[in-house]
Scaffold this motif. Structure first.
Motif, PDB file in Angstrom:
ATOM      1  N   ARG A 181      46.489  53.769  35.011  1.00  5.57           N
ATOM      2  CA  ARG A 181      46.219  52.759  35.235  1.00  5.57           C
ATOM      3  C   ARG A 181      46.358  52.014  36.301  1.00  5.57           C
ATOM      4  NH1 ARG A 181      43.135  49.779  33.003  1.00  5.57           N
ATOM      5  NH2 ARG A 181      44.252  47.726  33.371  1.00  5.57           N
ATOM      6  N   CYS A 182      47.095  52.581  37.969  1.00  2.32           N
ATOM      7  CA  CYS A 182      46.983  52.601  38.842  1.00  2.32           C
ATOM      8  C   CYS A 182      45.573  52.866  39.740  1.00  2.32           C
ATOM      9  CB  CYS A 182      48.224  53.109  39.504  1.00  2.32           C
ATOM     10  SG  CYS A 182      50.023  52.491  38.723  1.00  2.32           S
ATOM     11  N   VAL A 183      46.026  52.101  41.188  1.00  4.02           N
ATOM     12  CA  VAL A 183      44.600  52.918  42.297  1.00  4.02           C
ATOM     13  C   VAL A 183      45.453  53.010  43.077  1.00  4.02           C
ATOM     14  CG1 VAL A 183      43.555  51.390  43.352  1.00  4.02           C
ATOM     15  CG2 VAL A 183      42.982  50.482  40.669  1.00  4.02           C
ATOM     16  N   SER A 198      46.909  63.697  41.095  1.00  8.31           N
ATOM     17  CA  SER A 198      48.368  62.255  40.282  1.00  8.31           C
ATOM     18  C   SER A 198      47.664  61.460  38.744  1.00  8.31           C
ATOM     19  CB  SER A 198      48.992  61.086  40.798  1.00  8.31           C
ATOM     20  OG  SER A 198      47.860  59.901  41.235  1.00  8.31           O
ATOM     21  N   GLY A 199      46.639  61.525  38.930  1.00  8.63           N
ATOM     22  CA  GLY A 199      45.582  60.775  38.310  1.00  8.63           C
ATOM     23  C   GLY A 199      44.965  59.488  38.211  1.00  8.63           C
ATOM     24  N   ALA A 200      45.272  58.487  39.298  1.00  6.58           N
ATOM     25  CA  ALA A 200      45.154  57.827  39.420  1.00  6.58           C
ATOM     26  C   ALA A 200      43.332  57.273  40.249  1.00  6.58           C
ATOM     27  CB  ALA A 200      45.727  57.147  40.563  1.00  6.58           C
ATOM     28  N   ALA A 201      43.704  55.768  39.956  1.00  5.14           N
ATOM     29  CA  ALA A 201      41.890  56.191  40.515  1.00  5.14           C
ATOM     30  C   ALA A 201      42.269  55.720  41.833  1.00  5.14           C
ATOM     31  CB  ALA A 201      41.115  54.876  40.035  1.00  5.14           C
ATOM     32  N   LEU A 231      38.955  45.788  42.587  1.00  9.53           N
ATOM     33  CA  LEU A 231      40.176  46.774  41.893  1.00  9.53           C
ATOM     34  C   LEU A 231      39.898  46.896  40.520  1.00  9.53           C
ATOM     35  CD1 LEU A 231      43.049  46.255  44.214  1.00  9.53           C
ATOM     36  CD2 LEU A 231      41.260  47.786  44.907  1.00  9.53           C
ATOM     37  N   ALA A 232      39.275  46.138  40.040  1.00  6.15           N
ATOM     38  CA  ALA A 232      39.473  45.709  38.307  1.00  6.15           C
ATOM     39  C   ALA A 232      38.133  47.292  38.220  1.00  6.15           C
ATOM     40  CB  ALA A 232      39.423  44.654  37.649  1.00  6.15           C
ATOM     41  N   GLY A 233      36.580  46.847  38.767  1.00  9.26           N
ATOM     42  CA  GLY A 233      35.705  46.791  38.599  1.00  9.26           C
ATOM     43  C   GLY A 233      35.699  49.093  38.387  1.00  9.26           C
ATOM     44  N   LEU A 234      37.013  49.063  39.672  1.00  9.60           N
ATOM     45  CA  LEU A 234      37.226  50.712  39.978  1.00  9.60           C
ATOM     46  C   LEU A 234      38.029  51.173  38.880  1.00  9.60           C
ATOM     47  CD1 LEU A 234      37.973  51.673  43.629  1.00  9.60           C
ATOM     48  CD2 LEU A 234      39.001  52.536  41.261  1.00  9.60           C
ATOM     49  N   LEU A 235      38.518  50.611  38.752  1.00  7.01           N
ATOM     50  CA  LEU A 235      39.322  51.510  37.651  1.00  7.01           C
ATOM     51  C   LEU A 235      39.146  51.690  36.178  1.00  7.01           C
ATOM     52  CD1 LEU A 235      42.618  52.170  36.481  1.00  7.01           C
ATOM     53  CD2 LEU A 235      42.967  49.433  36.095  1.00  7.01           C
ATOM     54  N   ALA A 236      37.663  50.915  36.048  1.00  5.84           N
ATOM     55  CA  ALA A 236      37.072  50.438  34.821  1.00  5.84           C
ATOM     56  C   ALA A 236      36.279  52.033  35.086  1.00  5.84           C
ATOM     57  CB  ALA A 236      36.502  49.608  34.502  1.00  5.84           C
ATOM     58  N   ASP A 237      35.507  51.917  36.009  1.00  5.84           N
ATOM     59  CA  ASP A 237      34.890  53.099  35.962  1.00  5.84           C
ATOM     60  C   ASP A 237      35.908  54.445  36.069  1.00  5.84           C
ATOM     61  OD1 ASP A 237      32.555  51.305  36.690  1.00  5.84           O
ATOM     62  OD2 ASP A 237      32.738  51.651  38.902  1.00  5.84           O
ATOM     63  N   TRP A 238      37.053  54.303  36.722  1.00  7.08           N
ATOM     64  CA  TRP A 238      37.639  55.765  36.157  1.00  7.08           C
ATOM     65  C   TRP A 238      37.826  55.956  35.088  1.00  7.08           C
ATOM     66  CZ3 TRP A 238      38.892  60.110  38.486  1.00  7.08           C
ATOM     67  CH2 TRP A 238      40.044  60.386  38.181  1.00  7.08           C
ATOM     68  N   ALA A 239      38.693  54.692  34.378  1.00  7.15           N
ATOM     69  CA  ALA A 239      38.878  54.753  33.374  1.00  7.15           C
ATOM     70  C   ALA A 239      37.616  55.766  32.094  1.00  7.15           C
ATOM     71  CB  ALA A 239      39.679  53.908  32.500  1.00  7.15           C
ATOM     72  N   GLY A 240      36.666  55.241  32.957  1.00 13.58           N
ATOM     73  CA  GLY A 240      34.957  55.551  31.537  1.00 13.58           C
ATOM     74  C   GLY A 240      34.989  57.051  32.254  1.00 13.58           C
ATOM     75  N   ALA A 241      35.380  57.251  33.295  1.00  7.73           N
ATOM     76  CA  ALA A 241      34.396  59.007  33.781  1.00  7.73           C
ATOM     77  C   ALA A 241      35.700  59.174  33.285  1.00  7.73           C
ATOM     78  CB  ALA A 241      34.811  58.931  35.032  1.00  7.73           C
ATOM     79  N   THR A 242      37.609  59.422  32.760  1.00  2.00           N
ATOM     80  CA  THR A 242      37.843  59.923  32.593  1.00  2.00           C
ATOM     81  C   THR A 242      38.265  60.265  30.831  1.00  2.00           C
ATOM     82  OG1 THR A 242      39.899  58.316  33.104  1.00  2.00           O
ATOM     83  CG2 THR A 242      38.782  60.187  34.652  1.00  2.00           C
ATOM     84  N   GLY A 243      37.726  59.035  30.502  1.00  2.02           N
ATOM     85  CA  GLY A 243      38.756  58.352  28.846  1.00  2.02           C
ATOM     86  C   GLY A 243      37.789  59.404  28.004  1.00  2.02           C
TER      87      GLY A 243
END
Length: 243
Positions: A181-183, A198-201, A231-243
């Motif tokens: 949940r970190c950027v 590490s798993g961060a966006a 940053l919120a959009g970047l994190l959402a994209d990362w969650a969608g790609a790894t979720g």
């Protein structure tokens, strides 16, 4: 992903409708990301090379960006054709010289201060995650502001330095937040590799060394205009790609 907007146009309170989508924390690299310090490292490294009667190649300098001091000295000695030199002696020389250069003043990278200010105003936890040693970081914090970071992870305070994920995992642990949940914001290939592992966006702002395309890493030319919505959009994209 939403494009960068104007920081002045973003609400930065916990009542912001975007707050539930904000990162759990923002993890900032230092050299080349927040402050324009790589040029100071250039000065110190070339001066030491001259002391040794040689010149550091451009290729070796690029390889050094973002690495630990021990690895930097190994690269340097090999490049100079002097692998027998004591890395601790060279590191001590560099540390002493770079401390002098840092005390003369550091300049913020474009957009870095505005983004850090917006993140802090939104009460989002922050960490400084750097390969630089603690003594040097303490000088840099005179410019960066100690109150701007909830925790600081230095290169000489971890067992495995970047590109290993330990520095970023340590920052997330100290902040008490999930790393996914970190950027993390980085500028070098070594730092990006550490943050990504590490798993961060990861948001990359390459300065000294081009990164090329890296899967899962969003790149911008500078932090100018990068805001909380971005940053919120970047994190959402990362969650969608790894979720």
């Amino acid at each position: 992903m939403p494009g960068p907007g104007r920081i002045a146009g973003v609400a930065t309170t916990l009542e912001d409708p975007l707050s539930s989508h904000h990162p759990a924390a923002v993890l900032f690299d230092m050299d080349g990301t927040l402050v324009d310090s790589e040029k100071l490292w250039d000065v110190a490294l070339q001066e030491l090379a001259q002391e040794y009667g040689a010149e550091l190649s451009a290729e070796a300098r690029r390889s050094i960006v973002g690495t630990s001091m021990a690895e930097s000295m190994r690269i340097m000695h090999d490049d100079l054709g002097q692998p027998e030199r004591d890395p601790e002696i060279s590191a001590a020389w560099i540390n002493a010289r770079i401390l002098e250069l840092f005390r003369s003043g550091l300049r913020w990278r474009p957009g870095a201060f505005a983004l850090l200010r917006a993140v802090r105003a939104a009460a989002i936890p922050t960490a400084l995650v750097t390969s630089s040693p603690r003594a040097l970081v303490e000088i840099a914090l005179d410019t960066l502001g100690r109150d701007n970071f909830d925790t600081v992870v230095c290169g000489d305070e971890v067992v495995a330095a970047k590109p290993h994920p330990e520095p970023y995992l340590t920052a997330a642990r100290l902040l008490g937040v999930p790393i996914e949940r970190c950027v993390a914001i980085e500028d070098s290939p070594t730092g990006v590799a550490s943050a990504l592992a590490s798993g961060a966006a990861v948001l990359a702002v390459p300065v000294e060394v081009p990164l090329g395309r890296i899967a899962g890493v969003h790149q911008v030319e500078s932090l100018t205009g990068v805001d909380l919505e971005f940053l919120a959009g970047l994190l959402a994209d990362w969650a969608g790609a790894t979720g």
